[in-house]
Scaffold this active site. Structure first.
Site, PDB file in Angstrom:
ATOM      1  N   TYR A  70       9.731  12.839   7.544  1.00  0.00           N
ATOM      2  CA  TYR A  70      11.057  13.075   8.131  1.00  0.00           C
ATOM      3  C   TYR A  70      11.682  11.724   8.412  1.00  0.00           C
ATOM      4  O   TYR A  70      11.033  10.812   8.941  1.00  0.00           O
ATOM      5  CB  TYR A  70      10.919  13.869   9.435  1.00  0.00           C
ATOM      6  CG  TYR A  70      12.220  14.044  10.201  1.00  0.00           C
ATOM      7  CD1 TYR A  70      12.434  13.384  11.411  1.00  0.00           C
ATOM      8  CD2 TYR A  70      13.234  14.868   9.714  1.00  0.00           C
ATOM      9  CE1 TYR A  70      13.614  13.546  12.118  1.00  0.00           C
ATOM     10  CE2 TYR A  70      14.420  15.048  10.423  1.00  0.00           C
ATOM     11  CZ  TYR A  70      14.610  14.385  11.627  1.00  0.00           C
ATOM     12  OH  TYR A  70      15.787  14.548  12.332  1.00  0.00           O
ATOM     13  N   ASP A  75       9.791   3.445   6.513  1.00  0.00           N
ATOM     14  CA  ASP A  75      10.452   4.004   7.689  1.00  0.00           C
ATOM     15  C   ASP A  75       9.473   3.894   8.872  1.00  0.00           C
ATOM     16  O   ASP A  75       8.547   4.688   8.995  1.00  0.00           O
ATOM     17  CB  ASP A  75      10.846   5.462   7.440  1.00  0.00           C
ATOM     18  CG  ASP A  75      11.523   6.059   8.667  1.00  0.00           C
ATOM     19  OD1 ASP A  75      12.001   7.207   8.583  1.00  0.00           O
ATOM     20  OD2 ASP A  75      11.555   5.380   9.721  1.00  0.00           O
ATOM     21  N   LYS A 134      13.332   3.991  18.388  1.00  0.00           N
ATOM     22  CA  LYS A 134      12.413   4.306  19.488  1.00  0.00           C
ATOM     23  C   LYS A 134      12.025   3.086  20.328  1.00  0.00           C
ATOM     24  O   LYS A 134      12.820   2.599  21.126  1.00  0.00           O
ATOM     25  CB  LYS A 134      11.197   5.037  18.915  1.00  0.00           C
ATOM     26  CG  LYS A 134      11.610   6.386  18.242  1.00  0.00           C
ATOM     27  CD  LYS A 134      10.443   7.143  17.688  1.00  0.00           C
ATOM     28  CE  LYS A 134      10.893   8.252  16.769  1.00  0.00           C
ATOM     29  NZ  LYS A 134      11.047   9.543  17.425  1.00  0.00           N
TER      30      LYS A 134
HETATM   31  P1  KE4 Z   1      16.394   9.678  15.414  1.00  0.00           P
HETATM   32  O1  KE4 Z   1      17.700   9.860  14.660  1.00  0.00           O
HETATM   33  O2  KE4 Z   1      15.847  10.972  15.980  1.00  0.00           O
HETATM   34  O3  KE4 Z   1      16.450   8.541  16.448  1.00  0.00           O
HETATM   35  O4  KE4 Z   1      15.309   9.130  14.347  1.00  0.00           O
HETATM   36  C1  KE4 Z   1      15.061   9.891  13.179  1.00  0.00           C
HETATM   37  C2  KE4 Z   1      13.687   9.540  12.651  1.00  0.00           C
HETATM   38  C3  KE4 Z   1      13.587   8.727  11.536  1.00  0.00           C
HETATM   39  N1  KE4 Z   1      12.382   8.376  11.032  1.00  0.00           N
HETATM   40  C4  KE4 Z   1      11.231   8.807  11.619  1.00  0.00           C
HETATM   41  C5  KE4 Z   1       9.916   8.395  11.015  1.00  0.00           C
HETATM   42  C6  KE4 Z   1      11.275   9.639  12.769  1.00  0.00           C
HETATM   43  O5  KE4 Z   1      10.114  10.062  13.333  1.00  0.00           O
HETATM   44  C7  KE4 Z   1      12.524  10.007  13.297  1.00  0.00           C
HETATM   45  C8  KE4 Z   1      12.653  10.910  14.500  1.00  0.00           C
HETATM   46  N2  KE4 Z   1      11.438  11.429  15.042  1.00  0.00           N
HETATM   47  C9  KE4 Z   1      11.540  12.690  15.727  1.00  0.00           C
HETATM   48  C10 KE4 Z   1      10.135  13.081  16.202  1.00  0.00           C
HETATM   49  N3  KE4 Z   1       9.347  13.549  15.153  1.00  0.00           N
HETATM   50  C11 KE4 Z   1      12.514  12.656  16.852  1.00  0.00           C
HETATM   51  C12 KE4 Z   1      12.449  13.852  17.763  1.00  0.00           C
HETATM   52  C13 KE4 Z   1      13.614  14.766  17.553  1.00  0.00           C
HETATM   53  O6  KE4 Z   1      14.020  15.016  16.393  1.00  0.00           O
HETATM   54  O7  KE4 Z   1      14.116  15.253  18.591  1.00  0.00           O
END
Ligand code: KE4
Length: 428
Positions: A144, A238, A266
């Site tokens: 993801y 990523d 993060k």
């Molecule tokens: P954000 O747009 O949520 O800040 O980041 C997206 C993203 C991109 N790449 C990786 C590897 C990620 O894990 C994420 C976001 N992670 C999720 C948790 N699995 C965020 C939690 C959520 O979607 O509320």
């Protein structure tokens, strides 16, 4: 456990916020029950609106490596807020944070800050397409990378490697340039390069955290780099989740493979909204305003968020032993879970990388998304509920990752293993 105030809060939220949450995973859909509403965090703990206390192994999905209300980060934010919240103009703290990150990565000469991981990845992909002049991208099933259109894809029909939209609202045209490969399977990547001579980049979570925790095999990453170089495609790591969580240099520092671009999020915001993407000058200088590839953001490089991020990073740089300490705690926790599950005949597969850990209710090793999907999600849901009722807050999906923070001490780990032993017994 008394959770009436959370129940009431959820009903109210659902009247004015879709699903009652601002990000879907928070709704507890895959584990059932009512999501708990948080009143405050304190060190290792979350306290909910019914004053229940939990040891927090989610830490806002990764950012809070120093736990909640870290004194240094809080002080830096308050000091920054007193000088203003946002200017929409350059500030020196953006340069300072950029310098800190560039100094840690040979692969990064320059970095651009944005406000989320989604933005970081979306921008990095546009940059790769602009730099190579190609349109197609390769991603891996189970990884993801945020919710930008071209990444919301699922496997297409049959052998065709081109993706189809995984969400309504994403036009098929937006995903026709996205090819899908299987994690840890170099043959599936070779298939993509056979099907397209127009691949701009391959994007991968070098430590996958969104299908549960599955590290990529080092040999696989080396072959991935070779195939990208051979075909003139960029390799994007990523590290939004694994960055500053797997090690001070993320997964990149552990696997010995050099990506062309790295995305972050993060931890680099210290709990505030920050994403970033970086790479060598030759690529990064293609970005507007000096280059032709457009990318922008009102709150990009927000000084309050930058001050939170730089405070977190400076603490990590000053104490690199933190990663060994956190990894040891995560290993102890996962060994305890495995041992206690085995006592009652439950198959549990576990992985740890730095401060990240994952566990699958599965009798077989999990090396890709197909394997992960064979996990017992019903048993996971019961485990999650049992632990929550005992005051332990885990990610509310089998396909997420857990985290250890510096505020989680040995006694917390022991208590968690004891609670897990009780819950495992209830599951059989
Ligand atoms: P954000 O747009 O949520 O800040 O980041 C997206 C993203 C991109 N790449 C990786 C590897 C990620 O894990 C994420 C976001 N992670 C999720 C948790 N699995 C965020 C939690 C959520 O979607 O509320």
């Amino acid at each position: 456990m008394y959770t009436q105030n959370s129940k009431d809060a959820f009903l109210k939220a659902k009247k004015v916020i879709p699903g009652g949450v601002d990000s879907p995973v928070r709704a507890f859909k895959s584990v059932g029950g009512t999501p708990i509403f948080i009143k405050k965090g304190a060190g290792a703990y979350l306290i909910d609106v019914d004053d229940n206390k939990y040891i927090d192994f989610v830490q806002s999905w990764g950012p809070l490596i120093f736990g909640h209300c870290d004194k240094d980060i809080q002080k830096a934010v308050i000091k920054s807020v007193k000088k203003g919240l946002s200017f929409g103009a350059p500030t020196k703290v953006e340069t300072k944070l950029a310098q800190e990150i560039c100094s840690l990565f040979d692969e990064i000469d320059k970095i651009r800050f944005v406000s989320s991981g989604t933005e970081a990845v979306m921008s990095a992909i546009r940059l790769a397409r602009g730099y190579t002049g190609r349109d197609d991208i390769v991603k891996f099933e189970g990884c993801y990378h945020g919710h930008s259109d071209s990444l919301l894809v699922q496997a297409g029909s049959g052998a065709v490697t081109f993706g189809t939209p995984s969400s309504p609202g994403v036009p098929a045209d937006f995903t026709k340039h996205t090819l899908l490969a299987k994690y840890n399977d170099i043959k599936s990547v070779q298939e993509c390069f056979k099907n397209s001579k127009n691949i701009a980049c391959v994007i991968i979570e070098p430590i996958a955290g969104n299908m549960g925790l599955i590290p990529a095999e080092i040999e696989f990453l080396k072959e991935l780099k070779e195939i990208c170089e051979k075909n003139g495609a960029l390799l994007i790591f990523d590290e939004v989740m694994s960055g500053f969580r797997a090690s001070l240099e993320g997964a990149t520092g552990l696997v010995g493979v050099k990506p062309d671009l790295i995305t972050f999020g993060k931890v680099i915001g210290g709990g505030m909204p920050v994403g970033a993407f970086g790479g060598l000058e030759e690529i990064m200088d293609q970005l507007s305003p000096d280059g032709p590839v457009y990318q922008a953001g009102t709150l990009s490089g927000n000084p309050v968020a930058m001050n939170a991020g730089i405070t977190a990073l400076k603490k990590l740089i000053k104490n690199p032993d933190i990663y060994d300490e956190l990894e040891e705690k995560a290993q102890t926790l996962m060994k305890g879970f495995r041992d206690e599950a085995k006592k009652v005949g439950i198959g549990l597969q576990t992985n740890v990388r730095g401060s990240m850990f994952g566990f699958f209710f599965n009798d077989k090793e999990v090396k890709n998304f197909d394997d992960a999907l064979k996990s017992d999600t019903k048993m996971f849901a019961k485990f999650h509920k049992g632990m929550l009722e005992r005051g332990f807050y885990f990610a509310c999906s089998q396909f997420e990752t857990g985290f250890v923070s510096t505020k989680i001490k040995d006694k917390h780990i022991e208590e968690t293993i004891e609670a897990a032993a009780e819950v495992f017994k209830e599951l059989v």
